[in-house]
Design an enzyme around this catalytic site. Structure first.
Site, PDB file in Angstrom:
ATOM      1  N   GLY A  69      32.140  31.157 -16.834  1.00 24.37           N
ATOM      2  CA  GLY A  69      30.692  31.333 -17.026  1.00 24.37           C
ATOM      3  C   GLY A  69      30.386  31.869 -18.422  1.00 24.37           C
ATOM      4  O   GLY A  69      31.052  32.784 -18.896  1.00 24.37           O
ATOM      5  N   ASP A  88      30.976  30.482 -21.224  1.00 20.04           N
ATOM      6  CA  ASP A  88      31.863  29.974 -22.283  1.00 20.04           C
ATOM      7  C   ASP A  88      31.273  28.731 -22.965  1.00 20.04           C
ATOM      8  O   ASP A  88      30.577  27.942 -22.325  1.00 20.04           O
ATOM      9  CB  ASP A  88      33.249  29.637 -21.720  1.00 20.04           C
ATOM     10  CG  ASP A  88      33.980  30.897 -21.254  1.00 20.04           C
ATOM     11  OD1 ASP A  88      33.401  31.995 -21.412  1.00 20.04           O
ATOM     12  OD2 ASP A  88      35.096  30.781 -20.725  1.00 20.04           O
ATOM     13  N   GLU A 127      34.341  15.847 -33.270  1.00 20.66           N
ATOM     14  CA  GLU A 127      33.155  15.769 -34.140  1.00 20.66           C
ATOM     15  C   GLU A 127      33.486  16.415 -35.483  1.00 20.66           C
ATOM     16  O   GLU A 127      34.428  17.201 -35.578  1.00 20.66           O
ATOM     17  CB  GLU A 127      31.956  16.514 -33.530  1.00 20.66           C
ATOM     18  CG  GLU A 127      31.698  16.228 -32.075  1.00 20.66           C
ATOM     19  CD  GLU A 127      31.447  14.770 -31.797  1.00 20.66           C
ATOM     20  OE1 GLU A 127      31.134  14.021 -32.736  1.00 20.66           O
ATOM     21  OE2 GLU A 127      31.607  14.352 -30.633  1.00 20.66           O
ATOM     22  N   HIS A 141      22.241  26.178 -29.698  1.00 19.72           N
ATOM     23  CA  HIS A 141      21.834  25.461 -28.477  1.00 19.72           C
ATOM     24  C   HIS A 141      22.760  25.843 -27.312  1.00 19.72           C
ATOM     25  O   HIS A 141      22.301  26.209 -26.228  1.00 19.72           O
ATOM     26  CB  HIS A 141      21.874  23.953 -28.732  1.00 19.72           C
ATOM     27  CG  HIS A 141      21.622  23.128 -27.494  1.00 19.72           C
ATOM     28  ND1 HIS A 141      20.415  22.523 -27.257  1.00 19.72           N
ATOM     29  CD2 HIS A 141      22.414  22.814 -26.425  1.00 19.72           C
ATOM     30  CE1 HIS A 141      20.466  21.882 -26.096  1.00 19.72           C
ATOM     31  NE2 HIS A 141      21.687  22.042 -25.578  1.00 19.72           N
ATOM     32  N   GLU A 142      24.069  25.773 -27.558  1.00 19.11           N
ATOM     33  CA  GLU A 142      25.034  26.056 -26.475  1.00 19.11           C
ATOM     34  C   GLU A 142      24.903  27.496 -25.986  1.00 19.11           C
ATOM     35  O   GLU A 142      25.014  27.761 -24.793  1.00 19.11           O
ATOM     36  CB  GLU A 142      26.463  25.766 -26.942  1.00 19.11           C
ATOM     37  CG  GLU A 142      26.738  24.305 -27.270  1.00 19.11           C
ATOM     38  CD  GLU A 142      26.323  23.335 -26.178  1.00 19.11           C
ATOM     39  OE1 GLU A 142      26.388  23.692 -24.987  1.00 19.11           O
ATOM     40  OE2 GLU A 142      25.900  22.215 -26.516  1.00 19.11           O
ATOM     41  N   HIS A 198      22.506  27.962 -23.287  1.00 15.69           N
ATOM     42  CA  HIS A 198      23.062  27.744 -21.943  1.00 15.69           C
ATOM     43  C   HIS A 198      23.867  28.964 -21.504  1.00 15.69           C
ATOM     44  O   HIS A 198      23.766  29.401 -20.356  1.00 15.69           O
ATOM     45  CB  HIS A 198      23.997  26.527 -21.935  1.00 15.69           C
ATOM     46  CG  HIS A 198      23.307  25.221 -22.167  1.00 15.69           C
ATOM     47  ND1 HIS A 198      22.154  24.849 -21.507  1.00 15.69           N
ATOM     48  CD2 HIS A 198      23.627  24.171 -22.979  1.00 15.69           C
ATOM     49  CE1 HIS A 198      21.790  23.641 -21.908  1.00 15.69           C
ATOM     50  NE2 HIS A 198      22.656  23.205 -22.812  1.00 15.69           N
ATOM     51  N   HIS A 232      18.139  22.666 -20.141  1.00 12.21           N
ATOM     52  CA  HIS A 232      17.514  21.853 -21.182  1.00 12.21           C
ATOM     53  C   HIS A 232      15.999  21.867 -21.094  1.00 12.21           C
ATOM     54  O   HIS A 232      15.427  21.976 -20.013  1.00 12.21           O
ATOM     55  CB  HIS A 232      18.011  20.406 -21.100  1.00 12.21           C
ATOM     56  CG  HIS A 232      19.369  20.245 -21.687  1.00 12.21           C
ATOM     57  ND1 HIS A 232      20.264  19.299 -21.277  1.00 12.21           N
ATOM     58  CD2 HIS A 232      19.995  20.946 -22.681  1.00 12.21           C
ATOM     59  CE1 HIS A 232      21.380  19.406 -21.985  1.00 12.21           C
ATOM     60  NE2 HIS A 232      21.240  20.407 -22.841  1.00 12.21           N
TER      61      HIS A 232
END
Lengths: 80, 373
Positions: free
Chosen positions: B93, B95, B102, B120-121, B124, B130
């Site tokens: 959780g 992580d 990329e 962004h990550e 979460h 989102h």
């Protein structure tokens, strides 16, 4: 901007995308002959989320969004 | 914005993070700085505080890996999925994993800006799902933004503060940058930056956004300008469609950009003098291409210029005062375009419908007339 034809390869790509990000599940058992197909339903869901025209069919605008680089967490659903 | 089921969040405000490994795309200090800065995006607007660990298990474990990387959610090679992160919780959780296939960068457009992807990550990791707001950091599609000038959009601020509340510590001596609001197409007071047609569609520009109205859809689609034209400026002054199919000109201050499809035409941006405008013109207010005469009209203050596209020269007798041709305009033109033989000039929140040949004014409409509100 240029409108291009949607190929069988694109359809396969779209199905994989919907499975991954919009929880499209494989149909099992007797296939449903009537009503909206699960792919079309999930396409509409995806088009709604991204503010695209909701057609339930794979068009070049929808495909273009699917091909953009993105985050791997599913949209609009909660991955436990 | 949206949150995970049951508003999943951390039950503490002091969180730890650990960078387990590094990408070879950037130096270690660049990765460290990008991660630290990405966490601070969220710390600035909440009571959350982050402490770095160099060993052991942290709340947010950060790693780079390709394909199968040990969590049953393999990455997919270059492109498509860039990273993923888990909602708050014990073990995995919180992580955040970044796809090593990329190319990550500090701030270049060539590759993906690690700061943007990480910020962004971490949204979460902290409990945000989102957002369908295209301007939001939590919108799932990657958009380039300059990390040096990044401000967390309003939608994300609302989202994270719905979970953790606002930052109780504010420095009274530092003015906080205002998050950019997403413009509302149906706001009757909105003053559009520019309007143009493009291959049968109508495009309405405001700030970093544009709405695209197609003949087949009554609902305009909102998008970021840089999503369609990555090398375009935002908050443009004017736009018009060239007589060449698919070509559009965008104006900002003393420069003009030309795009064919999404591609910047080689040699652009150019100065305003390249379209025949005098050196003294610092910016234009609006522009339109008149199909009947083959002239491009440039609106500047209370005057307008007429440029002959065939002869590549400015027409004699210009600039002319607006009121010599267009009766009833209350002020300068803020946007202009032609549609179905009519010329539409915007002035503030109103739009004036003219016959360009006679200069006759037919109707005064609200500026969102074509936005189908």
């Amino acid at each position: 901007m240029p409108v291009s034809e949607v190929t069988a390869q694109d359809e396969s790509f779209a199905e994989t995308y919907l499975k991954k990000f919009f929880n499209l599940t494989e149909e099992s058992g007797p296939s449903v002959r009537r009503g909206i197909s699960p792919v079309s339903k999930k396409l509409s869901e995806m088009q709604k989320f991204f503010g695209l025209q909701i057609t339930g069919t794979l068009d070049s605008d929808t495909l273009a969004v699917m091909k953009k680089p993105r985050c791997g967490v599913p949209d609009g659903t909660v991955a436990r | 914005f949206s949150t995970f089921e049951n508003n999943l969040k951390w039950q503490k405000n002091s969180l730890t993070y650990r960078i387990e490994n590094y990408t070879p795309d950037m130096s270690m200090s660049e990765v460290d700085d990008s991660i630290e800065k990405a966490l601070q995006v969220w710390a600035k607007v909440t009571p959350l505080r982050f402490t770095r660990l160099y060993s052991g298990t942290a709340d947010i474990m950060i790693s780079f890996g390709g394909r199968a990387h040990g969590d049953h959610y393999p990455f997919d090679g270059p492109g498509s999925t860039l990273a993923h992160a888990f909602s708050p919780g014990p073990g995995i959780g919180g992580d955040a994993h970044f796809d090593e296939d990329e190319t990550f960068t500090l701030r270049s457009r060539k590759g993906f800006v690690l700061f943007m992807v990480a910020a962004h990550e971490f949204g979460h990791s902290l409990g945000l799902s989102h957002s369908d707001d295209r301007s939001a950091l939590m919108y799932p599609v990657y958009t380039y933004k300059n990390p040096d000038t990044f401000v967390l959009p309003q939608d994300d601020v609302k989202g994270i503060q719905s979970l953790y509340g606002p930052n109780p510590v504010k420095n009274p001596f530092v003015a906080e940058p205002q998050p950019p609001p997403t413009p509302d197409a149906c706001d009757s007071t909105i003053v559009l930056d520019a309007v143009t047609t493009l291959q049968g569609e109508m495009l309405f520009f405001k700030d970093s956004f544009f709405w695209r109205s197609t003949p087949s859809s009554r609902t305009p689609q909102q998008s970021l300008i840089t999503n369609l034209w990555p090398k375009a400026p935002v908050s443009i002054d004017a736009a018009y469609e060239s007589q060449q199919p698919g070509k559009i000109f965008l104006f900002k201050r003393q420069h003009v950009w030309a795009f064919t499809g999404s591609d910047l035409v080689p040699g652009y941006p150019k100065s305003l003098t390249s379209v025949g405008l005098p050196r003294g013109v610092k910016n234009i207010d609006a522009a339109l291409y008149d199909v009947d005469s083959g002239k491009t009209l440039f609106f500047v203050g209370n005057s307008y210029f007429s440029y002959d596209d065939a002869r590549k020269t400015m027409d004699n007798g210009f600039p002319k005062r607006l009121d010599q041709t267009f009766s009833g305009l209350p002020g300068k033109v803020t946007a202009a375009f032609q549609y179905r033989g009519f010329t539409y000039l915007y002035s503030g929140p109103h739009m004036f419908e003219y016959n360009l040949k006679t200069g006759r004014l037919y109707r005064v409409l609200r500026n969102n007339y074509f936005l189908h509100c």
